[in-house]
Enzyme design. Structure first.
Site, mmCIF file in Angstrom:
data_model
loop_
_atom_site.group_PDB
_atom_site.id
_atom_site.type_symbol
_atom_site.label_atom_id
_atom_site.label_comp_id
_atom_site.label_asym_id
_atom_site.label_seq_id
_atom_site.Cartn_x
_atom_site.Cartn_y
_atom_site.Cartn_z
ATOM 1 N N PHE A 121 -16.676 -6.365 -18.945
ATOM 2 C CA PHE A 121 -17.987 -6.319 -19.298
ATOM 3 C C PHE A 121 -18.387 -7.687 -19.900
ATOM 4 C CE2 PHE A 121 -21.590 -3.092 -20.439
ATOM 5 C CZ PHE A 121 -21.575 -2.305 -19.264
ATOM 6 N N GLN A 234 -31.996 -7.285 -29.257
ATOM 7 C CA GLN A 234 -31.135 -7.366 -27.797
ATOM 8 C C GLN A 234 -32.176 -7.304 -26.798
ATOM 9 O OE1 GLN A 234 -27.617 -5.471 -26.351
ATOM 10 N NE2 GLN A 234 -26.986 -7.513 -26.667
ATOM 11 N N HIS A 236 -31.807 -6.774 -23.330
ATOM 12 C CA HIS A 236 -30.675 -6.747 -22.182
ATOM 13 C C HIS A 236 -31.309 -7.406 -20.909
ATOM 14 C CE1 HIS A 236 -28.021 -5.310 -19.166
ATOM 15 N NE2 HIS A 236 -27.292 -4.437 -20.100
ATOM 16 N N LEU A 250 -32.810 0.486 -17.607
ATOM 17 C CA LEU A 250 -31.757 -0.454 -17.515
ATOM 18 C C LEU A 250 -30.914 -0.202 -16.100
ATOM 19 C CD1 LEU A 250 -30.140 -2.100 -19.852
ATOM 20 C CD2 LEU A 250 -28.531 -0.278 -19.601
ATOM 21 N N GLU A 253 -24.700 -3.458 -17.102
ATOM 22 C CA GLU A 253 -23.891 -4.714 -16.990
ATOM 23 C C GLU A 253 -22.797 -4.495 -16.028
ATOM 24 O OE1 GLU A 253 -23.960 -6.574 -20.684
ATOM 25 O OE2 GLU A 253 -21.745 -7.232 -20.442
ATOM 26 N N ARG A 309 -25.065 -11.292 -23.755
ATOM 27 C CA ARG A 309 -26.528 -10.920 -23.090
ATOM 28 C C ARG A 309 -27.533 -11.890 -23.553
ATOM 29 N NH1 ARG A 309 -25.965 -4.479 -24.185
ATOM 30 N NH2 ARG A 309 -24.449 -4.134 -22.395
ATOM 31 N N HIS A 375 -33.842 -3.782 -25.723
ATOM 32 C CA HIS A 375 -32.645 -2.858 -25.606
ATOM 33 C C HIS A 375 -32.088 -2.263 -26.914
ATOM 34 C CE1 HIS A 375 -29.518 -0.811 -23.373
ATOM 35 N NE2 HIS A 375 -28.478 -1.596 -24.027
ATOM 36 N N ARG A 410 -24.986 -8.208 -29.708
ATOM 37 C CA ARG A 410 -24.138 -7.064 -29.436
ATOM 38 C C ARG A 410 -23.489 -7.082 -28.233
ATOM 39 N NH1 ARG A 410 -24.071 -2.093 -26.726
ATOM 40 N NH2 ARG A 410 -26.164 -2.222 -26.509
HETATM 41 C C1 LIG Z 1 -30.133 2.873 -20.963
HETATM 42 C C2 LIG Z 1 -29.179 2.680 -21.850
HETATM 43 C C3 LIG Z 1 -27.579 2.103 -21.773
HETATM 44 C C4 LIG Z 1 -26.677 1.810 -22.575
HETATM 45 N N1 LIG Z 1 -25.610 1.593 -22.088
HETATM 46 C C5 LIG Z 1 -24.481 1.270 -22.960
HETATM 47 C C6 LIG Z 1 -23.106 1.233 -22.661
HETATM 48 O O1 LIG Z 1 -22.849 1.250 -21.575
HETATM 49 N N2 LIG Z 1 -22.351 1.018 -23.555
HETATM 50 C C7 LIG Z 1 -22.649 0.786 -24.939
HETATM 51 O O2 LIG Z 1 -21.796 0.828 -25.792
HETATM 52 N N3 LIG Z 1 -23.879 0.993 -25.561
HETATM 53 C C8 LIG Z 1 -25.013 1.279 -24.339
HETATM 54 N N4 LIG Z 1 -26.183 1.474 -24.843
HETATM 55 C C9 LIG Z 1 -26.621 1.423 -26.278
HETATM 56 C C10 LIG Z 1 -26.328 2.745 -26.744
HETATM 57 O O3 LIG Z 1 -26.349 3.957 -25.940
HETATM 58 C C11 LIG Z 1 -26.938 3.121 -28.013
HETATM 59 O O4 LIG Z 1 -26.959 2.045 -29.040
HETATM 60 C C12 LIG Z 1 -26.510 4.156 -28.788
HETATM 61 O O5 LIG Z 1 -26.459 5.299 -27.801
HETATM 62 C C13 LIG Z 1 -27.242 4.904 -30.076
HETATM 63 O O6 LIG Z 1 -26.537 5.790 -30.556
HETATM 64 P P1 LIG Z 1 -26.703 6.561 -31.756
HETATM 65 O O7 LIG Z 1 -26.018 7.647 -32.045
HETATM 66 O O8 LIG Z 1 -27.000 5.308 -32.881
HETATM 67 O O9 LIG Z 1 -28.599 6.996 -31.515
HETATM 68 P P2 LIG Z 1 -29.166 7.797 -30.509
HETATM 69 O O10 LIG Z 1 -28.005 8.133 -29.600
HETATM 70 O O11 LIG Z 1 -30.411 6.946 -30.018
HETATM 71 O O12 LIG Z 1 -29.522 8.895 -31.196
HETATM 72 C C14 LIG Z 1 -30.332 9.053 -32.236
HETATM 73 C C15 LIG Z 1 -30.599 10.462 -32.704
HETATM 74 O O13 LIG Z 1 -31.678 10.300 -33.615
HETATM 75 C C16 LIG Z 1 -32.624 11.431 -33.740
HETATM 76 N N5 LIG Z 1 -33.793 10.712 -34.416
HETATM 77 C C17 LIG Z 1 -34.201 9.791 -34.407
HETATM 78 N N6 LIG Z 1 -35.163 9.733 -35.343
HETATM 79 C C18 LIG Z 1 -35.338 11.031 -35.818
HETATM 80 C C19 LIG Z 1 -36.129 11.553 -36.716
HETATM 81 N N7 LIG Z 1 -37.104 11.129 -37.518
HETATM 82 N N8 LIG Z 1 -35.811 12.777 -37.338
HETATM 83 C C20 LIG Z 1 -34.742 13.521 -36.801
HETATM 84 N N9 LIG Z 1 -34.080 13.072 -35.899
HETATM 85 C C21 LIG Z 1 -34.284 11.757 -35.467
HETATM 86 C C22 LIG Z 1 -32.797 11.650 -32.072
HETATM 87 O O14 LIG Z 1 -33.534 12.596 -31.850
HETATM 88 C C23 LIG Z 1 -31.454 11.388 -31.847
HETATM 89 O O15 LIG Z 1 -30.581 12.618 -31.722
HETATM 90 C C24 LIG Z 1 -27.256 1.825 -23.985
HETATM 91 C C25 LIG Z 1 -28.456 2.067 -24.495
HETATM 92 C C26 LIG Z 1 -29.649 2.279 -23.443
HETATM 93 C C27 LIG Z 1 -30.918 2.677 -23.571
#
Ligand SMILES: Cc1cc2nc3c(=O)[nH]c(=O)nc-3n(C[C@H](O)[C@H](O)[C@H](O)COP(=O)(O)OP(=O)(O)OC[C@H]3O[C@@H](n4cnc5c(N)ncnc54)[C@H](O)[C@@H]3O)c2cc1C
Ligand code: SF4
Ligand code: SF4
Ligand code: FES
Lengths: 595, 247
Positions: A121, A234, A236, A250, A253, A309, A375, A410
Site C-alpha cells: 500500500f 485527506q 483519496h 472509493l 489503493e 495519498r 475520504h 494518513r
Molecule cells: C470506502 C472506504 C474504504 C476504506 N478503506 C480503508 C482501508 O482499506 N484501510 C484502512 O485502514 N482504512 C480504510 N478506510 C478508512 C476507515 O474505514 C475509517 O476511517 C474507519 O472505518 C473509521 O472507523 P471508526 O470506528 O472510527 O468509525 P466508523 O466506522 O465511521 O463508525 C462510526 C460509528 O459512529 C456512529 N455514530 C456517528 N455519529 C453518531 C451519533 N451522533 N450518535 C450515535 N452514533 C453515532 C455511527 O453510527 C457508526 O456506528 C476506508 C474508508 C472508506 C470510506
C-alpha cells in the site's frame, strides 16, 4: 423530564465502527457496565466499507519489517506532524490486534505457508496490509460485532446522540433520540468514549456515507474538548468519477498495490514527474525499476504510484488542470493491461463488481477513470497517547474522530489498525476511570429539558429545506476549503457558514417525527456546520502546505509550522484557534530518521 | 432529462403506494432516484442506506416484487416508461415507508455459536492453507442485507416459524463455524442443534437473490444437512459414539 427513557452505564460508547466495538469489548471485559449506541444498524458503520487492509508490521511477507519501520513510514507519511507516541504505540501493538481479530474469527488471506498474507500500500515500505480480498472492513466489523454480541454488550441501534452532558467539568452522559420513534433517550454514564468516525459529508465529492457528518467532532467541541489538526482532510486520490451517481465512491489503493498504474490521457505514467524530494531516495525513477519493485522490494525502489495519498491526489489535480485529464475530469487507473483477468478478479473482486455493475466498465479489459474524493479526517479530538483521554475528564475518543495519530496525512491501512489499537486503549481507560468513581455523576435536568424542546424546532415552521442547506455547504467546502486552498476563498467559506447557520435556525421539515430522514439531516447540519468552521479556521491559521492541507498562497512547508499543532476550541459559540508545540520525540526514535 | 415513474410504499402496515415522477440521469441507480425524490418531493421519506456500493446491506427493498439492493439496481435495467414499484421487505414488520423492523435477525444472531479456535503453533501463527478457507471466506462475504431471509418461504409465509428457524443468512454463519478448519466447538453446539435447518426444503430461492453470490444452498445448507445425517443418524457411527465417547 421525569418520563424520559433512561439507561445507566459505567461506560457509554458512541459509535459501533471498529473503534467503538473494540472499545466496548474491552470496557466490558474489565467489568464495566457498557452500552453502545450507533446511528445505523449494527454492522453498517463506515468500517464495513474499508477495502484494502489493516496495516501491521507482522513481517509475514518481508521479514525485514518491524515496528520501527512501520513507525518511520507513518511519521514520514504524516510529514512528521504525528503525535510520535501514538504512532509508536500503533506500530508496536497493531500485530497483536490483528492476531486477536483472527482468534475471534477473522479469516485473512494466506501466504503459501499458511500465515496471514500482507499486501503493498502507499507509503508502506514493505507489503504490510493484512487483508481479505478488497473487503477487509467487512471482515473486521463482522468479527467485532459477533464478538461483542456474545459478550452481552447492550447495543442501542439507530439511536443518534445529539448532546454530551456534564456534571461540572466532567462527563455525566449523553442525550440522544431514537430514529425510529423520534423520542428522546438519556444515557447516564460515568465515562463516554466517542468513536463516531469521520466528516466527509461536509464535502460534495466523498467516499463517506450519510453517517460521516462529524457528530463526534462537534459533540466533543461543544463539551469543551480540544481539537487538533482539523485543517488536514485527506482526499483519496482514487474515487470513481463516472457516472455522476457514483462520483466519489472509493477505488481501493489495493489496485495500485496489486500492480495498477496511473496514466493521463496521453498514456503517460505521470507520477514519475511528481516525486517530492522527501521521498526521492526511496522511489523508483524509471518505469522498469518501478515494475521490478512489485516482486523485489530489496533491490528495487517503490513505484511513485504508491507515494502517500496527499502527493498522488495533488498530482492528479495538477494533471487535470493542465488539460491532460479525461472528459469527466479524472485520469486513468490501469490494471487491465498489467495483470491477468483472473488475478484481478481474485485480488479485487468487489472493485470488479463495483465497476461492472455501477459503471458498466470491465476493469480486466479497460482502465478505470478516477479522481480525488474527500475520504478521511486526520484531525479530531486531542487525546493522550497512552489512554485516549480527551481534555475533558471522563471523555475518551478513538478511531477517526481522534486526532494526532496520523499527523497531516494518513497512510492507507493505518486506520483499521488505529481503530483496534486505540479502541482497545480507550475502552480500557474509560472502564478504569469509571470503576474508580463512586456514584453516578449527575445530569443537568434543565439542559435536558431545553434540548428535548429545541430538537423539535424544525417542525415548527420556517422555510429552509435541510437538503438544500446541506448541498450548499458541501459545494462551499469543496470549492473553498478543498484540496487546494487560499486565504481569500477560506474567508468566503466562513461567511457562507455563518449564513447557513442563520438559515438553519429557520429550517423546516415536513411529516412527523418517526423515522424522518429530513429531520435527522436538519439535526446533523448543526454538527456539519460546526466542523466546517473548525476545519476552515484551522486551515486559515496554518500558513504553509503540508500533507492534506495545500495552500496556493503558501505552497511550501514552513519550518515554523513544522513545530506546531493548530488547536481548535469552542467557548460559548465562538471558535478559537491557537498554535501549540508538538510533543518532542525522544532521541532514540529520532535516530530512525537519520538514514 | 428522462423521468422515472415510481410507486413507493408510504406509511406503515396500513399505508399505501404513492406515485411520483422523478427526473434521472444516465448511470443512476434506484437509490439515487429515491434520494432525489427525498430531496425534492418527499423530505420525510424513510429509507436506509450507508455505502451506496453494495457493501453494507442496508438498502434492501422489493423492487417490482423482487428483493434487491437499491444501490446496485441501475435505472438502465428498466424498460423506458416502466413503472418502478418500490416496497419494503415483506417478511419483516414495516416501521415506515421503506424501513422495516429487522430486529428478529439480531436476536437470532445472539443465539449463534461463536467460533472457538485452537491456539497458534509454536511460531505464534495459526496456519491455514488458502485452499482450505476459500469456502469459509465465501460465507464471510455476507453483508447482512437479509434479502435471503425475506424470500425464504419458511418465514415469509409463516411468521410463526421465526421462533424455530434461523433462516438462510444464519445457516451461512453456522456453516462458517461448522466448517472452519480450526474450530473446536463440539458438534452439539453447531450441526446437531441445527437451528431449524430441517424446515428448509432446498428451494434455492435464497441463493438466487443473494447479492453477494453466496451459494447458500449448495455450499452451506446442503453440507450442513449432510453432516447432520452423517453424524447423528448413521447407526454405526452412533454406536461408535456411545462406545468410544467420540464426538
Ligand atoms: C470506502 C472506504 C474504504 C476504506 N478503506 C480503508 C482501508 O482499506 N484501510 C484502512 O485502514 N482504512 C480504510 N478506510 C478508512 C476507515 O474505514 C475509517 O476511517 C474507519 O472505518 C473509521 O472507523 P471508526 O470506528 O472510527 O468509525 P466508523 O466506522 O465511521 O463508525 C462510526 C460509528 O459512529 C456512529 N455514530 C456517528 N455519529 C453518531 C451519533 N451522533 N450518535 C450515535 N452514533 C453515532 C455511527 O453510527 C457508526 O456506528 C476506508 C474508508 C472508506 C470510506
Ligand atoms: S433453500 Fe431453504 S433456506 Fe433457502 S429459501 Fe429455500 S427453504 Fe429457505
Ligand atoms: S447470505 Fe446473501 S442474501 Fe443473505 S443476508 Fe447475506 S448477503 Fe444478504
Ligand atoms: S447502501 Fe450499502 S448495500 Fe446499498
Amino acid at each position: 423530564m421525569a418520563d424520559i427513557e433512561t439507561h445507566e452505564y459505567d461506560v457509554l460508547v458512541i459509535g459501533a465502527g471498529g473503534a467503538g466495538l473494540r472499545a466496548a469489548v474491552e470496557a466490558s471485559a474489565l467489568g464495566a457496565r457498557t452500552g453502545l449506541v450507533c446511528k445505523s444498524l449494527l454492522g453498517k458503520a463506515h468500517t464495513v466499507m474499508a477495502e484494502g487492509g489493516i496495516a501491521a508490521a507482522m513481517g509475514n511477507v518481508y521479514s525485514e519489517d518491524n515496528w520501527q519501520v512501520h513507525f518511520r513510514d507513518t511519521m514520514r507519511g504524516g510529514k512528521m506532524l504525528n503525535n510520535w507516541r501514538m504512532a509508536q504505540i500503533h506500530a508496536q501493538e497493531a500485530p497483536d490486534r490483528v492476531k486477536e481479530l483472527e482468534e475471534w474469527g477473522a479469516l485473512f488471506d494466506r501466504t503459501p505457508d499458511g500465515r496471514i498474507l500482507q499486501r503493498d500500500f502507499g507509503g508502506h515500505r514493505y507489503a504490510r496490509l493484512a487483508h481479505v480480498g478488497d473487503r477487509t472492513g467487512l471482515e473486521m466489523i463482522r468479527t467485532l460485532q459477533q464478538h461483542a454480541v456474545h459478550r452481552g454488550i447492550e447495543v442501542h441501534q439507530e439511536c443518534t446522540v445529539n448532546r454530551l452532558l456534564k456534571d461540572g467539568d466532567r462527563i455525566s452522559g449523553a442525550l440522544g433520540y431514537w430514529r425510529e420513534s423520534g423520542r428522546m433517550v438519556l444515557f447516564r454514564a460515568k465515562a463516554v468514549v466517542i468513536a463516531t468516525g469521520g466528516l466527509g459529508k461536509v464535502y460534495s465529492i466523498t467516499s463517506n456515507s450519510w453517517e460521516g457528518t462529524g457528530d463526534g467532532h462537534s459533540l466533543a467541541m461543544q463539551a469543551g474538548a480540544d481539537m487538533i489538526d482539523m485543517e488536514f482532510v485527506q482526499f483519496h486520490p482514487t474515487g470513481m468519477v463516472w457516472p455522476p451517481s457514483v462520483r466519489g465512491l472509493l477505488v481501493t489503493e489495493g489496485v495500485r498495490g496489486d500492480g495498477g498504474t496511473l496514466k493521463n490521457t496521453s498514456g503517460e505514467r505521470f507520477m514519475f514527474n511528481y516525486i517530492p524530494p522527501m521521498f526521492a531516495a526511496e522511489t523508483a525513477d524509471t518505469e522498469a525499476e518501478a515494475d521490478r519493485w512489485y516482486d523485489d522490494k530489496v533491490n528495487a525502489r517503490r513505484t511513485p504510484d504508491l507515494l502517500p495519498r496527499d502527493e498522488v491526489a495533488r498530482a492528479i489535480n495538477s494533471e487535470v488542470k493542465a488539460g491532460r485529464g479525461t472528459a469527466h475530469g479524472g485520469v486513468f487507473l490501469d490494471i487491465a493491461s498489467r495483470r491477468s483477468a483472473d488475478y484481478i478478479k481474485r485480488r479485487l473482486p468487489s472493485m470488479y463488481h463495483q465497476f461492472m455493475q455501477l459503471a458498466g466498465v470491465d476493469i480486466t479489459k479497460e482502465p478505470m477513470e478516477i479522481g480525488p474524493t474527500a475520504h478521511y479526517a486526520m484531525g479530531g479530538v486531542r487525546v493522550d497517547a497512552e489512554t485516549a483521554a480527551s481534555t475533558v475528564p471522563g471523555l475518551y475518543a478513538a478511531g477517526e474522530v481522534a486526532g494526532g495519530m496520523h499527523g497531516s496525512n494518513r497512510l492507507g491501512g493505518n486506520s483499521l489498525s488505529d481503530l483496534v489499537v486505540f479502541g482497545r486503549r480507550a475502552g480500557e481507560s474509560a472502564a478504569k476511570y469509571a470503576l474508580g468513581l463512586t456514584g453516578q455523576p449527575s445530569v443537568d435536568q434543565g439542559a435536558i429539558a431545553e434540548r428535548s424542546a429545541s430538537i423539535l424546532k424544525p417542525f415548527e415552521g420556517g422555510q429552509e429545506n435541510p437538503y438544500t442547506l446541506h448541498r450548499e455547504l458541501q459545494e462551499c467546502m469543496h470549492v473553498n476549503v478543498g484540496i487546494i486552498r487560499t486565504d481569500s476563498e477560506m474567508r468566503q467559506a466562513l461567511v457562507k457558514i455563518a449564513e447557513l447557520k442563520d438559515r438553519l435556525s429557520r429550517v423546516q421539515v415536513e411529516g412527523h417525527i418517526q423515522y424522518n430522514t429530513g429531520w435527522h439531516l436538519a439535526l446533523d447540519m448543526e454538527h456539519m456546520l460546526c466542523v466546517s468552521e473548525a476545519i476552515t479556521m484551522a486551515a486559515i491559521e496554518r500558513k504553509e502546505s503540508r500533507g492534506g492541507h495545500t495552500r496556493d498562497d503558501f505552497p511550501s512547508t514552513s519550518g515554523e509550522f513544522s513545530q506546531v499543532n493548530v488547536v481548535v476550541r469552542l467557548r460559548g459559540s465562538a471558535v478559537s484557534v491557537a498554535q501549540e508545540p508538538l510533543p518532542v520525540m525522544p532521541d532514540e526514535l529520532k535516530k530512525l530518521f537519520e538514514e | 432529462m428522462p423521468k422515472a415513474h415510481l410507486k413507493v410504499w408510504r406509511g406503515d402496515d396500513s399505508g399505501q403506494y404513492v406515485e411520483y415522477d422523478v427526473e434521472y440521469e444516465e448511470g443512476m441507480v434506484v437509490l439515487d432516484v429515491v434520494h432525489r425524490l427525498q430531496a425534492t418531493q418527499a423530505g420525510d421519506l424513510a429509507i436506509r442506506w450507508n455505502c451506496k456500493a453494495g457493501k453494507c446491506g442496508s438498502c434492501s427493498a422489493e423492487i417490482n416484487g423482487k428483493p434487491k439492493l437499491q444501490c446496485m439496481t441501475r435505472m438502465g435495467t428498466f424498460i423506458d416508461g416502466e413503472t418502478i414499484t418500490i416496497a419494503p421487505l415483506k417478511t419483516f414488520p414495516i416501521i415506515r415507508d421503506l424501513v422495516t423492523d429487522v430486529s428478529w435477525n439480531y436476536r437470532v444472531a445472539e443465539t449463534m455459536p461463536e467460533l472457538k479456535l485452537s491456539g497458534p503453533d509454536a511460531s505464534g501463527h495459526r496456519r491455514m492453507q488458502q485452499i482450505d478457507i476459500d469456502r469459509e471466506q465465501e460465507f464471510r462475504k455476507c453483508i447482512e442485507c437479509y434479502i435471503c431471509q425475506d424470500v425464504c418461504h419458511v418465514i415469509r409465509d409463516h411468521p410463526e416459524n421465526q421462533g424455530n428457524f434461523a433462516g438462510p443468512r444464519f445457516f451461512v454463519q453456522l456453516a462458517n463455524v461448522a466448517m472452519h478448519p480450526l474450530d473446536q466447538n463440539p458438534k452439539s453446539a453447531t450441526v446437531a442443534h441445527g437451528f431449524g435447518l430441517d424446515y428448509c426444503n432446498i428451494t434455492k430461492c435464497c441463493t438466487d437473490v443473494c447479492p453477494e453470490g453466496i451459494h447458500i444452498t449448495d455450499n452451506a445448507i446442503i453440507p450442513l444437512k449432510e453432516r447432520r445425517v452423517d453424524e447423528y443418524y448413521d447407526p454405526i457411527r452412533a454406536i461408535g459414539r456411545k462406545l468410544f465417547g467420540k464426538k
